[in-house]
Enzyme design. Structure first.
Site, PDB file in Angstrom:
ATOM      1  N   ASN A 114      -2.988  -0.638  -5.674  1.00 10.27           N
ATOM      2  CA  ASN A 114      -1.283   0.348  -5.169  1.00 10.27           C
ATOM      3  C   ASN A 114      -0.299  -0.793  -5.669  1.00 10.27           C
ATOM      4  O   ASN A 114      -0.240  -2.269  -4.670  1.00 10.27           O
ATOM      5  CB  ASN A 114      -1.015   1.233  -3.890  1.00 10.27           C
ATOM      6  CG  ASN A 114      -0.690  -0.679  -2.654  1.00 10.27           C
ATOM      7  OD1 ASN A 114       0.890   0.499  -2.884  1.00 10.27           O
ATOM      8  ND2 ASN A 114      -1.591  -1.081  -1.883  1.00 10.27           N
ATOM      9  N   GLY A 117       5.620  -0.181  -3.587  1.00 10.37           N
ATOM     10  CA  GLY A 117       6.780  -1.057  -2.739  1.00 10.37           C
ATOM     11  C   GLY A 117       7.889  -0.721  -2.409  1.00 10.37           C
ATOM     12  O   GLY A 117       8.881  -0.350  -1.754  1.00 10.37           O
ATOM     13  N   PHE A 118       7.378   0.120  -0.970  1.00 10.89           N
ATOM     14  CA  PHE A 118       7.728   0.242   0.644  1.00 10.89           C
ATOM     15  C   PHE A 118       8.377   1.635  -0.103  1.00 10.89           C
ATOM     16  O   PHE A 118       9.697   1.661   0.987  1.00 10.89           O
ATOM     17  CB  PHE A 118       8.609  -0.463   0.700  1.00 10.89           C
ATOM     18  CG  PHE A 118       7.489  -2.024   1.563  1.00 10.89           C
ATOM     19  CD1 PHE A 118       6.351  -1.399   1.849  1.00 10.89           C
ATOM     20  CD2 PHE A 118       8.288  -2.816   1.972  1.00 10.89           C
ATOM     21  CE1 PHE A 118       5.449  -2.719   2.408  1.00 10.89           C
ATOM     22  CE2 PHE A 118       7.885  -4.127   2.528  1.00 10.89           C
ATOM     23  CZ  PHE A 118       6.383  -4.080   2.915  1.00 10.89           C
ATOM     24  N   ASN A 180       5.152  -6.122   8.921  1.00  6.27           N
ATOM     25  CA  ASN A 180       4.679  -6.642   7.329  1.00  6.27           C
ATOM     26  C   ASN A 180       5.043  -8.046   6.515  1.00  6.27           C
ATOM     27  O   ASN A 180       6.207  -7.330   6.123  1.00  6.27           O
ATOM     28  CB  ASN A 180       4.722  -4.990   6.965  1.00  6.27           C
ATOM     29  CG  ASN A 180       3.826  -5.770   5.709  1.00  6.27           C
ATOM     30  OD1 ASN A 180       3.318  -6.007   5.255  1.00  6.27           O
ATOM     31  ND2 ASN A 180       3.828  -4.011   4.669  1.00  6.27           N
ATOM     32  N   SER A 183       2.707  -7.595   2.042  1.00 11.00           N
ATOM     33  CA  SER A 183       3.236  -6.241   1.108  1.00 11.00           C
ATOM     34  C   SER A 183       2.691  -7.362  -0.195  1.00 11.00           C
ATOM     35  O   SER A 183       4.539  -8.189  -0.214  1.00 11.00           O
ATOM     36  CB  SER A 183       4.181  -5.612   1.089  1.00 11.00           C
ATOM     37  OG  SER A 183       3.783  -4.734   0.097  1.00 11.00           O
ATOM     38  N   ASN A 185       4.659  -6.316  -2.772  1.00 15.23           N
ATOM     39  CA  ASN A 185       4.930  -5.574  -3.643  1.00 15.23           C
ATOM     40  C   ASN A 185       5.970  -5.889  -3.766  1.00 15.23           C
ATOM     41  O   ASN A 185       7.448  -4.069  -4.235  1.00 15.23           O
ATOM     42  CB  ASN A 185       4.525  -4.048  -3.347  1.00 15.23           C
ATOM     43  CG  ASN A 185       2.923  -4.223  -4.430  1.00 15.23           C
ATOM     44  OD1 ASN A 185       2.715  -4.034  -4.872  1.00 15.23           O
ATOM     45  ND2 ASN A 185       2.306  -3.371  -3.190  1.00 15.23           N
ATOM     46  N   THR A 186       6.696  -6.365  -2.886  1.00 10.74           N
ATOM     47  CA  THR A 186       8.266  -6.575  -2.795  1.00 10.74           C
ATOM     48  C   THR A 186       8.952  -7.370  -2.659  1.00 10.74           C
ATOM     49  O   THR A 186       7.709  -8.465  -1.992  1.00 10.74           O
ATOM     50  CB  THR A 186       8.597  -6.015  -0.695  1.00 10.74           C
ATOM     51  OG1 THR A 186       7.739  -4.587  -0.917  1.00 10.74           O
ATOM     52  CG2 THR A 186       9.985  -6.561  -0.812  1.00 10.74           C
ATOM     53  N   LYS A 226       1.289  -8.535  10.398  1.00  5.73           N
ATOM     54  CA  LYS A 226       0.753  -8.948   9.632  1.00  5.73           C
ATOM     55  C   LYS A 226       0.487  -9.801   8.540  1.00  5.73           C
ATOM     56  O   LYS A 226       2.024 -10.333   7.280  1.00  5.73           O
ATOM     57  CB  LYS A 226       0.913  -6.395   9.012  1.00  5.73           C
ATOM     58  CG  LYS A 226      -0.098  -7.045   7.725  1.00  5.73           C
ATOM     59  CD  LYS A 226      -0.584  -5.396   7.685  1.00  5.73           C
ATOM     60  CE  LYS A 226      -1.717  -4.411   7.436  1.00  5.73           C
ATOM     61  NZ  LYS A 226      -1.921  -3.258   6.256  1.00  5.73           N
ATOM     62  N   THR A 254      -6.470  -8.155   7.015  1.00  4.89           N
ATOM     63  CA  THR A 254      -5.054  -8.535   6.282  1.00  4.89           C
ATOM     64  C   THR A 254      -4.550  -7.605   5.599  1.00  4.89           C
ATOM     65  O   THR A 254      -5.156  -6.035   5.518  1.00  4.89           O
ATOM     66  CB  THR A 254      -5.783  -9.448   5.455  1.00  4.89           C
ATOM     67  OG1 THR A 254      -6.326  -8.722   4.537  1.00  4.89           O
ATOM     68  CG2 THR A 254      -6.721 -10.857   5.541  1.00  4.89           C
ATOM     69  N   ASN A 255      -3.696  -8.284   4.627  1.00  2.00           N
ATOM     70  CA  ASN A 255      -3.331  -6.942   3.875  1.00  2.00           C
ATOM     71  C   ASN A 255      -3.735  -6.858   2.381  1.00  2.00           C
ATOM     72  O   ASN A 255      -5.197  -7.041   2.424  1.00  2.00           O
ATOM     73  CB  ASN A 255      -1.644  -7.164   3.768  1.00  2.00           C
ATOM     74  CG  ASN A 255      -0.606  -6.139   3.210  1.00  2.00           C
ATOM     75  OD1 ASN A 255      -1.065  -5.087   2.445  1.00  2.00           O
ATOM     76  ND2 ASN A 255       0.201  -5.721   3.815  1.00  2.00           N
ATOM     77  N   GLY A 276     -10.427  -2.098  -0.518  1.00  2.00           N
ATOM     78  CA  GLY A 276     -11.419  -1.840  -0.167  1.00  2.00           C
ATOM     79  C   GLY A 276     -12.166  -2.808  -0.121  1.00  2.00           C
ATOM     80  O   GLY A 276     -12.149  -4.215   0.162  1.00  2.00           O
ATOM     81  N   TYR A 326      -7.589   1.756   5.685  1.00  2.00           N
ATOM     82  CA  TYR A 326      -7.006   3.099   4.601  1.00  2.00           C
ATOM     83  C   TYR A 326      -8.463   3.446   3.734  1.00  2.00           C
ATOM     84  O   TYR A 326      -8.119   4.400   3.582  1.00  2.00           O
ATOM     85  CB  TYR A 326      -6.094   2.371   3.987  1.00  2.00           C
ATOM     86  CG  TYR A 326      -5.244   3.046   3.038  1.00  2.00           C
ATOM     87  CD1 TYR A 326      -5.589   4.009   2.316  1.00  2.00           C
ATOM     88  CD2 TYR A 326      -3.690   2.136   4.013  1.00  2.00           C
ATOM     89  CE1 TYR A 326      -4.079   4.769   1.876  1.00  2.00           C
ATOM     90  CE2 TYR A 326      -3.020   3.669   2.787  1.00  2.00           C
ATOM     91  CZ  TYR A 326      -3.710   4.355   1.881  1.00  2.00           C
ATOM     92  OH  TYR A 326      -2.467   5.439   1.544  1.00  2.00           O
TER      93      TYR A 326
END
Ligand SMILES: Cc1cc2nc3c(=O)[nH]c(=O)nc-3n(C[C@H](O)[C@H](O)[C@H](O)COP(=O)(O)O)c2cc1C
Length: 371
Positions: A114, A117-118, A180, A183, A185-186, A226, A254-255, A276, A326
């Site tokens: 994924n 991006g929040f 967080n 991530s 994605n930011t 995190k 972890t993330n 995953g 998740y």
């Protein structure tokens, strides 16, 4: 069984993000079924109860951040047997996230990528929603965590103020908060894992935590940090040092990972966070390292690639007090948490443990550093 044989193949034919949104919308309307879901999907057993700081979780399996970003289904989700749930990531400002498509399934790898991006409605709207739920008696009975991220348009130098703004708006609605800083994605968010920047962020959040708790005449809320799996253990050691010196409650490890693509069977090289199965062992190695390095004193929430009871048991043995899922929930379906909790009881009986808390760190003895 029904999920994997019938429902999942149908759901997996459809666009991943749309399917997720529609599922959440459905769950938000099914809050009246919470008790019925609980009868199907929950198990109650004192042996599974864990404590994390001032919080008590009826079982150690929680829902990881990112699943219900806007807190629309918090009343229904506990029906699936979770011991705690985390909503968000919430940012101070509302934001749309990255351009679509931005969520991919990798069934052969039992993974997701994924780069959302929040995408979320922002702290104010989400605080309003949680406040209304509380007033209407629709608040979950299990502990609710709020995952906070940095707004995309905010630069690193202004990140602390941005986190503080979201934290203050949401303070009265969360039982614990996750910062967080991991991530993928930011842009530049992970810079906040650097020792000095992290110290500045944690010190400011803890100061605000004390002030807000005093104002509300409550106890301070547990804060968790995190972290990403994409760093050397030497940097993890620096994070542990800062977390301990700022008296933060613990670490979530972890993330999703920005790397590890070489291990994939699927021909997919989309940028973003990989979660995953391919992440499982890496995340567990981080947990084991943190447990040893902190000599078992720092609570750890373990997350990454949990699909089965054995996966969760490994993380708890490595030092996690509790775990989250998740991607495993997407692949295994609504009975996943029940299956994991049942399996944990079976594994505990096999190994002669009376309570799940006795399992924590059983396979990562926290040796004194000088040995
Ligand atoms: C679609 C998606 C969105 C996510 N969004 C967030 C998020 O907003 N905040 C966060 O801390 N983690 C987020 N995560 C990471 C998960 O919480 C978790 O750390 C990671 O996926 C590893 O666990 P898993 O293998 O059980 O999925 C997201 C993961 C996925 C798959």
């Amino acid at each position: 069984m029904l999920y994997k044989a019938l429902l999942r193949p149908l759901l997996f034919l459809r666009d991943p993000e749309k399917t997720h949104e529609q599922t959440l919308a459905l769950l938000s309307r099914l809050s009246f079924l919470e008790k019925t879901l609980e009868q199907f999907f929950s198990i109650e057993d004192q042996r599974l109860q864990v404590r994390l700081n001032s919080l008590t979780f009826p079982n150690p399996v929680g829902l990881a951040g990112g699943f219900d970003k806007n807190a629309v289904a918090v009343k229904t989700l506990p029906g699936f047997g979770f011991g705690f749930i985390e909503i968000g990531a919430v940012t101070a400002l509302p934001q749309r996230g990255n351009p679509k498509p931005r969520l991919y399934r990798l069934p052969k790898d039992r993974a997701l990528i994924n780069r959302l991006g929040f995408n979320n409605e922002g702290a104010e709207a989400i605080a309003g929603r949680l406040g209304a739920m509380r007033r209407n008696g629709h608040f979950p009975k299990i502990p609710l965590g709020i995952n906070i991220g940095r707004s995309k348009i905010v630069e690193t130098k202004d990140a602390v103020a941005d986190f503080l703004s979201a934290f203050a708006k949401l303070y009265f609605h969360g039982d614990f908060f996750t910062l967080n800083v991991s991530s993928p994605n930011t842009p530049n968010l992970r810079d906040l894992q650097e020792k000095n920047l992290l110290k500045e962020l944690l010190a400011a959040i803890q100061e605000s935590n004390r002030a807000l708790a005093k104002e509300a005449r409550t106890k301070e809320k547990p804060i968790l940090v995190k972290i990403a799996p994409d760093m050397e253990f030497s940097q993890v050691n620096e994070i542990i040092e800062v977390v301990e010196s700022e008296k933060v409650a613990g670490i979530i490890a972890t993330n999703a990972t920005a790397f590890l693509r070489e291990s994939l069977v699927s021909e997919m090289n989309e940028p973003g966070g990989l979660s995953g199965k391919p992440l499982r062992d890496k995340a567990t190695s981080f947990i084991r390292h943190i447990y040893r390095e902190s000599r078992g004193r720092l609570p750890i929430v373990g997350v990454g690639g949990i699909f089965t009871a054995e996966d969760a048991y490994d993380k708890i043995k490595a030092g996690a007090t509790a775990v989250q899922i998740y991607t495993g929930f997407i692949y295994e379906g609504p009975a996943a948490v029940k299956r994991i909790n049942r399996g944990l009881l079976r594994l505990m009986e096999r190994d002669g443990f009376k309570r799940i808390s006795e399992v924590v760190g059983a396979q990562a003895p926290a040796c004194p550093r000088w040995i």
